[in-house]
Design a protein around this motif. Structure first.
Motif, short mmCIF file in Angstrom:
data_model
loop_
_atom_site.label_atom_id
_atom_site.label_comp_id
_atom_site.label_asym_id
_atom_site.label_seq_id
_atom_site.Cartn_x
_atom_site.Cartn_y
_atom_site.Cartn_z
N LEU A 1 37.43 52.96 28.46
CA LEU A 1 37.88 51.75 29.15
C LEU A 1 37.96 50.58 28.19
N VAL A 2 36.90 50.39 27.39
CA VAL A 2 36.82 49.22 26.49
C VAL A 2 37.97 49.23 25.49
N LYS A 3 38.37 50.41 25.02
CA LYS A 3 39.45 50.50 24.03
C LYS A 3 40.77 49.96 24.57
N GLN A 4 40.93 49.97 25.92
CA GLN A 4 42.20 49.56 26.50
C GLN A 4 42.20 48.12 27.02
N ILE A 5 41.04 47.45 26.98
CA ILE A 5 40.96 46.10 27.55
C ILE A 5 41.79 45.12 26.74
N GLY A 6 42.70 44.43 27.41
CA GLY A 6 43.50 43.38 26.78
C GLY A 6 43.16 42.01 27.30
N GLY A 7 42.42 41.94 28.40
CA GLY A 7 42.04 40.65 28.98
C GLY A 7 41.12 40.84 30.16
N ILE A 8 40.39 39.80 30.52
CA ILE A 8 39.46 39.85 31.65
C ILE A 8 39.70 38.62 32.53
N ASN A 9 39.94 38.85 33.80
CA ASN A 9 40.07 37.76 34.77
C ASN A 9 38.77 37.64 35.55
N ILE A 10 38.37 36.42 35.86
CA ILE A 10 37.10 36.17 36.54
C ILE A 10 37.35 35.34 37.80
N THR A 11 36.70 35.73 38.89
CA THR A 11 36.74 34.96 40.14
C THR A 11 35.31 34.63 40.53
N ILE A 12 35.01 33.36 40.81
CA ILE A 12 33.69 32.94 41.25
C ILE A 12 33.69 32.84 42.77
N THR A 13 32.68 33.44 43.42
CA THR A 13 32.57 33.37 44.88
C THR A 13 31.31 32.60 45.26
N HIS A 14 31.20 32.23 46.53
CA HIS A 14 30.06 31.44 46.99
C HIS A 14 28.79 32.28 47.11
N THR A 15 28.95 33.54 47.59
CA THR A 15 27.78 34.39 47.84
C THR A 15 28.00 35.78 47.27
N GLU A 16 26.90 36.51 47.11
CA GLU A 16 27.01 37.88 46.63
C GLU A 16 27.74 38.77 47.64
N GLY A 17 27.51 38.51 48.91
CA GLY A 17 28.20 39.28 49.94
C GLY A 17 29.70 39.09 49.86
N GLU A 18 30.12 37.85 49.60
CA GLU A 18 31.55 37.56 49.46
C GLU A 18 32.12 38.28 48.24
N ALA A 19 31.32 38.35 47.15
CA ALA A 19 31.76 39.06 45.95
C ALA A 19 31.94 40.55 46.24
N LEU A 20 31.02 41.12 47.01
CA LEU A 20 31.09 42.54 47.36
C LEU A 20 32.34 42.84 48.18
N LEU A 21 32.65 41.97 49.13
CA LEU A 21 33.84 42.15 49.96
C LEU A 21 35.11 42.02 49.13
N LEU A 22 35.13 41.02 48.21
CA LEU A 22 36.29 40.82 47.35
C LEU A 22 36.50 42.04 46.44
N GLU A 23 35.40 42.55 45.89
CA GLU A 23 35.50 43.73 45.04
C GLU A 23 36.11 44.90 45.81
N SER A 24 35.65 45.14 47.03
CA SER A 24 36.17 46.23 47.85
C SER A 24 37.66 46.05 48.11
#
Length: 585
Positions: free
Chosen positions: A37-60
């Motif tokens: 995976l690391v060999k193919q990474i060309g960029g990383i996008n980041i999203t900040i959420t209010h809560t961990e639960g919100e992050a879990l839902l966004l990931e799904s």
């Protein structure tokens, strides 16, 4: 994580992004999959959420939308079936249901598959004889339908049961669907004893049969001590593949189980697969999926505390993730894990060609549930003589020859293929319903629109018209590859290219049905041609046949004899003599 052209490779979440992202670049601790995976990474996008639960839902949601190559992926885009009990009629209807639960009445489920829901529906109908028919069918009856004749309905449509008695059957059905079998048995025992004391033995026997059937159901319920609502989730990984088994427990009753086969599981640990499954399965925004109060796991999920909080937030109540290590619950989890192992090994050993062709056929018909069982029917005769119908059965493992059936068609006009097809469909599935047998996911009909329409009428009478059907009409000159496929509606037609794997499967099953039918037809015709005409006359046994042949010197003498001559033979009266004469003339 994105590649050089911006395609998503991986979606992840973390409380501390710096530590999480840094861990991917630590060569000493990363797996081969992570290094690729690391060999193919060309960029990383980041999203900040209010809560961990919100992050879990966004990931799904992002995993489902983007389907990244390096995430463990679960395909589960089907709606789940329920049993629906209406509440607005004098004689409520209990039926199979799939979709948003917006109608007035009660919903029981969800069930892991159509098969599990229909099995429970058939049991309820067999025990309590609640109607399943549509209201339009119910309101226009003048006499009881076939369901009443095979003792699957009390015929409220024509007044064979009072609303009060029917309401009692509804109450018992609800208790049964809620898993309260002991209470139903207690409720049935008292009227059985009263009926026996009143010498109403037929009514008492009916209650007795219901109680016996309920006892048998309890004996075959593998998980019968679980209380409440919970899911049991177990995982087994082998040879780069994985299987997740989910057992559904509702109202203390085991509703069945369902197997999931995630993608991208090479080198993945069971703990990773379980964690991915929990987030993708339970955070799907579906109105037909219910969160249980407890989930038993075969492996400890990563970030279990976070998952519990997020699940509780979604359900509006506490949801517990448990990994029992001892006692009865550990044995239930072990059973689920054993199921996952067996199913995965079966999948590995299964003929991949059949699986691919079954999947191609499912995509062709655009059905949600996987097609696991196909039954095909064909009619064979010679100018209407010795008509025989065949039924062959295929699964994604090949032909199930022990399930093949042949039917001698009687009582239809010679050469009437439509009536013959209706008779065989009616006979086949009347027996399947009576014996609580396995229903197919797809029915193939070797014939055109007429045969398909006749089969559809028979299924409608049996209230099985939701089963998918496909007519296979022969092409010009009966040349293979030119077949026309007629869908269930009887109007939509399709022609597939000669290289289609779905067409190859249909041709193989159709040809097998034809071979089986014509073999049975030839045997029946041969028996008829070699059978003595005397054998078809009621009242003429082997001794009388011998006396007739001895008296007249053979069949020609018998055929030439008159009624008076025949009556002179010992044991042949005037009535039998007339029957013999009529047979030859």
């Amino acid at each position: 994580m994105l590649d050089e052209v911006g395609t998503a490779l991986y979606v992840g979440k973390a409380r501390n992004l710096k530590k999480r992202v840094s861990s991917y670049f630590n060569k000493a601790q990363t797996s081969p999959k992570t290094r690729a995976l690391v060999k193919q990474i060309g960029g990383i996008n980041i999203t900040i959420t209010h809560t961990e639960g919100e992050a879990l839902l966004l990931e799904s949601n992002l995993i489902k939308a983007l389907k990244p190559r390096y995430n463990i992926l679960f395909r589960d885009d089907k709606s789940y079936p329920y049993l629906y009990l209406s509440s607005e009629q004098a004689f409520p209807r209990l039926s199979f249901y799939r979709g948003a639960r917006s109608g007035k009445g009660r919903y029981f489920g969800p069930y892991p598959s159509t098969r599990a829901a229909r099995r429970t529906l058939n049991l309820a109908q067999k025990l309590f004889r609640i109607r399943q028919c549509e209201d339009s069918f119910f309101k226009n009856r003048r006499r009881p339908c076939l369901q009443h004749q095979i003792k699957r309905c009390t015929a409220p449509c024509v007044g064979h049961i009072t609303p009060e008695k029917y309401a009692q059957d509804i109450q018992h059905s609800v208790m049964f669907l809620e898993g309260r079998n002991e209470e139903v048995i207690e409720a049935l025992t008292l009227p059985m004893q009263e009926a026996a004391r009143s010498l109403e033995y037929e009514r008492a026997a009916k209650y007795r049969d219901q109680i016996v059937s309920l006892r048998k159901i309890q004996e075959t319920q593998h998980i019968n001590a679980i209380k409440g609502e919970l899911d049991i989730i177990a995982c087994h990984a082998e040879a780069g593949l994985a299987c997740v088994q989910v057992f559904y427990i509702r109202g203390g009753a085991n509703l069945g189980n369902k197997a999931f086969f995630p993608k991208n599981t090479k080198n993945a640990l069971p703990e990773d697969i379980i964690s991915a499954f929990l987030s993708q399965y339970y955070f799907a925004k579906r109105r037909d999926r219910q969160l249980p109060r407890e989930i038993l796991l075969s492996h400890r999920a990563q970030q279990a505390d976070l998952l519990e909080r997020a699940l509780a937030e979604q359900a509006g109540r506490a949801v517990k993730l448990s990994r029992p290590l001892r006692g009865e619950r550990s044995r239930w989890v072990a059973m689920a894990r054993e199921n996952a192992e067996i199913v995965l090994r079966q999948r590995i050993a299964t003929n991949a060609n059949y699986q691919q062709r079954f999947e191609a056929l499912r995509e062709l018909l655009n059905v949600e549930e996987a097609i696991e069982r196909i039954e095909c029917f064909d009619i064979s005769h010679t100018s209407g003589e010795a008509t025989v119908a065949s039924c062959v059965v295929f699964t994604d493992s090949g032909a199930l020859k022990n399930d093949y059936r042949r039917f001698n068609i009687e009582g239809v006009r010679a050469g009437d293929d439509y009536a013959a097809m209706r008779q065989v469909i009616e006979r086949r599935y009347t027996r399947v319903k009576k014996e609580d047998g396995r229903l197919p996911d797809l029915i193939l009909i070797d014939g055109g629109k007429g045969q398909l329409s006749s089969a559809a009428q028979a299924l409608q009478e049996l209230q099985l018209d939701e089963i998918c059907m496909l007519g296979v009409a022969k092409g010009p000159g009966r040349k293979p590859g030119l077949e026309t496929l007629i869908l269930s509606d009887g109007r939509t037609e399709k022609r597939l290219p000669g290289h289609s794997s779905a067409l190859h499967l249909i041709q193989e099953i159709r040809d097998e049905a034809h071979r089986f039918a014509i073999t049975a037809h030839r045997r029946r015709r041969q028996r008829q041609h070699t059978q003595s005409p005397l054998e078809k006359i009621a009242g003429i046994g082997s001794k009388r046949r011998q006396q007739l042949i001895k008296h007249f010197g053979g069949m020609q003498g018998i055929a030439a004899a008159g009624v008076e001559d025949l009556a002179r033979v010992a044991g042949i009266n005037k009535h039998l003599a007339q029957k013999i004469y009529d047979r030859f003339h």
